[in-house]
Design a protein around this motif. Structure first.
Motif, mmCIF file in Angstrom:
data_model
loop_
_atom_site.group_PDB
_atom_site.id
_atom_site.type_symbol
_atom_site.label_atom_id
_atom_site.label_comp_id
_atom_site.label_asym_id
_atom_site.label_seq_id
_atom_site.Cartn_x
_atom_site.Cartn_y
_atom_site.Cartn_z
ATOM 1 N N ARG A 4 15.764 -39.542 -7.592
ATOM 2 C CA ARG A 4 14.707 -39.275 -7.944
ATOM 3 C C ARG A 4 13.815 -40.656 -8.227
ATOM 4 N NH1 ARG A 4 10.162 -37.265 -5.897
ATOM 5 N NH2 ARG A 4 8.491 -36.483 -7.232
ATOM 6 N N THR A 5 14.530 -41.132 -9.349
ATOM 7 C CA THR A 5 14.240 -42.781 -10.192
ATOM 8 C C THR A 5 13.316 -43.691 -8.598
ATOM 9 O OG1 THR A 5 15.338 -41.717 -12.845
ATOM 10 C CG2 THR A 5 14.384 -44.637 -11.914
ATOM 11 N N ILE A 6 14.765 -43.777 -8.320
ATOM 12 C CA ILE A 6 15.446 -44.942 -7.288
ATOM 13 C C ILE A 6 12.959 -44.376 -6.214
ATOM 14 C CG2 ILE A 6 16.435 -46.233 -5.686
ATOM 15 C CD1 ILE A 6 18.695 -45.173 -7.512
ATOM 16 N N ALA A 7 13.322 -43.521 -5.593
ATOM 17 C CA ALA A 7 12.481 -43.083 -4.615
ATOM 18 C C ALA A 7 11.427 -43.299 -4.927
ATOM 19 C CB ALA A 7 12.980 -41.632 -4.448
ATOM 20 N N MET A 8 10.893 -43.190 -6.744
ATOM 21 C CA MET A 8 9.921 -43.253 -6.732
ATOM 22 C C MET A 8 8.629 -44.626 -6.459
ATOM 23 S SD MET A 8 8.162 -40.539 -7.113
ATOM 24 C CE MET A 8 7.293 -40.467 -8.098
ATOM 25 N N GLY A 11 2.614 -48.090 -3.285
ATOM 26 C CA GLY A 11 2.601 -49.563 -2.822
ATOM 27 C C GLY A 11 1.160 -49.648 -2.999
ATOM 28 N N LEU A 12 0.386 -51.117 -3.556
ATOM 29 C CA LEU A 12 -0.874 -51.015 -3.429
ATOM 30 C C LEU A 12 -1.249 -52.144 -2.163
ATOM 31 C CD1 LEU A 12 -3.474 -52.220 -5.182
ATOM 32 C CD2 LEU A 12 -2.154 -54.949 -5.845
ATOM 33 N N TYR A 13 -2.228 -51.427 -1.303
ATOM 34 C CA TYR A 13 -2.324 -52.206 -0.116
ATOM 35 C C TYR A 13 -4.129 -52.119 -0.076
ATOM 36 C CZ TYR A 13 1.277 -48.419 1.667
ATOM 37 O OH TYR A 13 2.236 -48.303 2.146
ATOM 38 N N LYS A 14 -4.579 -52.978 0.759
ATOM 39 C CA LYS A 14 -5.811 -53.771 0.732
ATOM 40 C C LYS A 14 -5.858 -53.814 2.646
ATOM 41 C CE LYS A 14 -8.585 -58.036 0.514
ATOM 42 N NZ LYS A 14 -8.218 -59.345 0.806
ATOM 43 N N GLY A 15 -7.067 -52.782 2.255
ATOM 44 C CA GLY A 15 -6.651 -52.108 4.315
ATOM 45 C C GLY A 15 -5.911 -51.174 4.161
ATOM 46 N N ASN A 24 5.738 -48.098 -11.063
ATOM 47 C CA ASN A 24 4.733 -47.669 -12.571
ATOM 48 C C ASN A 24 3.006 -47.018 -11.319
ATOM 49 O OD1 ASN A 24 2.635 -46.880 -14.173
ATOM 50 N ND2 ASN A 24 3.821 -47.238 -15.699
ATOM 51 N N GLU A 25 3.134 -45.576 -11.387
ATOM 52 C CA GLU A 25 1.401 -45.287 -10.668
ATOM 53 C C GLU A 25 0.067 -46.041 -11.026
ATOM 54 O OE1 GLU A 25 -0.534 -41.762 -8.375
ATOM 55 O OE2 GLU A 25 0.829 -41.435 -10.162
ATOM 56 N N LYS A 29 -2.235 -48.909 -10.535
ATOM 57 C CA LYS A 29 -3.758 -48.626 -9.861
ATOM 58 C C LYS A 29 -4.417 -49.451 -10.817
ATOM 59 C CE LYS A 29 -3.361 -43.557 -8.780
ATOM 60 N NZ LYS A 29 -3.361 -41.776 -9.426
ATOM 61 N N HIS A 30 -3.758 -49.631 -11.948
ATOM 62 C CA HIS A 30 -4.660 -50.225 -12.839
ATOM 63 C C HIS A 30 -4.709 -52.363 -11.634
ATOM 64 C CE1 HIS A 30 -5.280 -53.964 -16.300
ATOM 65 N NE2 HIS A 30 -3.900 -54.189 -15.835
ATOM 66 N N LYS A 31 -3.777 -52.829 -10.992
ATOM 67 C CA LYS A 31 -4.153 -53.928 -10.568
ATOM 68 C C LYS A 31 -4.777 -53.621 -8.990
ATOM 69 C CE LYS A 31 -1.869 -56.780 -10.380
ATOM 70 N NZ LYS A 31 -2.155 -58.493 -11.335
ATOM 71 N N ALA A 32 -4.693 -52.475 -8.310
ATOM 72 C CA ALA A 32 -5.903 -52.429 -7.356
ATOM 73 C C ALA A 32 -7.143 -52.258 -8.135
ATOM 74 C CB ALA A 32 -5.822 -50.709 -6.800
ATOM 75 N N GLU A 33 -7.381 -51.696 -9.277
ATOM 76 C CA GLU A 33 -8.699 -52.312 -9.827
ATOM 77 C C GLU A 33 -9.485 -54.048 -10.195
ATOM 78 O OE1 GLU A 33 -11.618 -50.082 -11.211
ATOM 79 O OE2 GLU A 33 -10.903 -49.433 -9.537
ATOM 80 N N ILE A 34 -8.101 -54.386 -10.795
ATOM 81 C CA ILE A 34 -8.613 -56.112 -10.832
ATOM 82 C C ILE A 34 -9.025 -56.608 -9.664
ATOM 83 C CG2 ILE A 34 -6.800 -57.703 -11.406
ATOM 84 C CD1 ILE A 34 -5.943 -56.143 -13.685
ATOM 85 N N TYR A 35 -7.688 -56.225 -8.757
ATOM 86 C CA TYR A 35 -8.176 -56.670 -7.433
ATOM 87 C C TYR A 35 -9.449 -56.421 -7.356
ATOM 88 C CZ TYR A 35 -3.869 -59.100 -6.704
ATOM 89 O OH TYR A 35 -2.320 -59.815 -6.760
#
Length: 51
Positions: A4-8, A11-15, A24-25, A29-35
């Protein structure tokens, strides 16, 4: 480490393009907000679990 740990992965997507992968989810999400808020990297960013 269990399977389970390995499978989680998140992805951060642009379009529709995958631009980065995180374990880490909340961090993804934090990186998505920054971008999204950066004037040099405009666009639609979102995160999704990679299965």
């Amino acid at each position: 480490m269990n399977e389970r740990t390995i499978a989680m992965r998140f992805g951060l997507y642009k379009g529709s393009k995958l631009i980065s992968v995180f374990k880490n989810e909340q961090y993804a999400k934090h990186k998505a907000e920054i971008y999204k808020n950066d004037k040099n990297t405009p666009g639609v960013y979102y995160t999704k679990e990679i299965k």
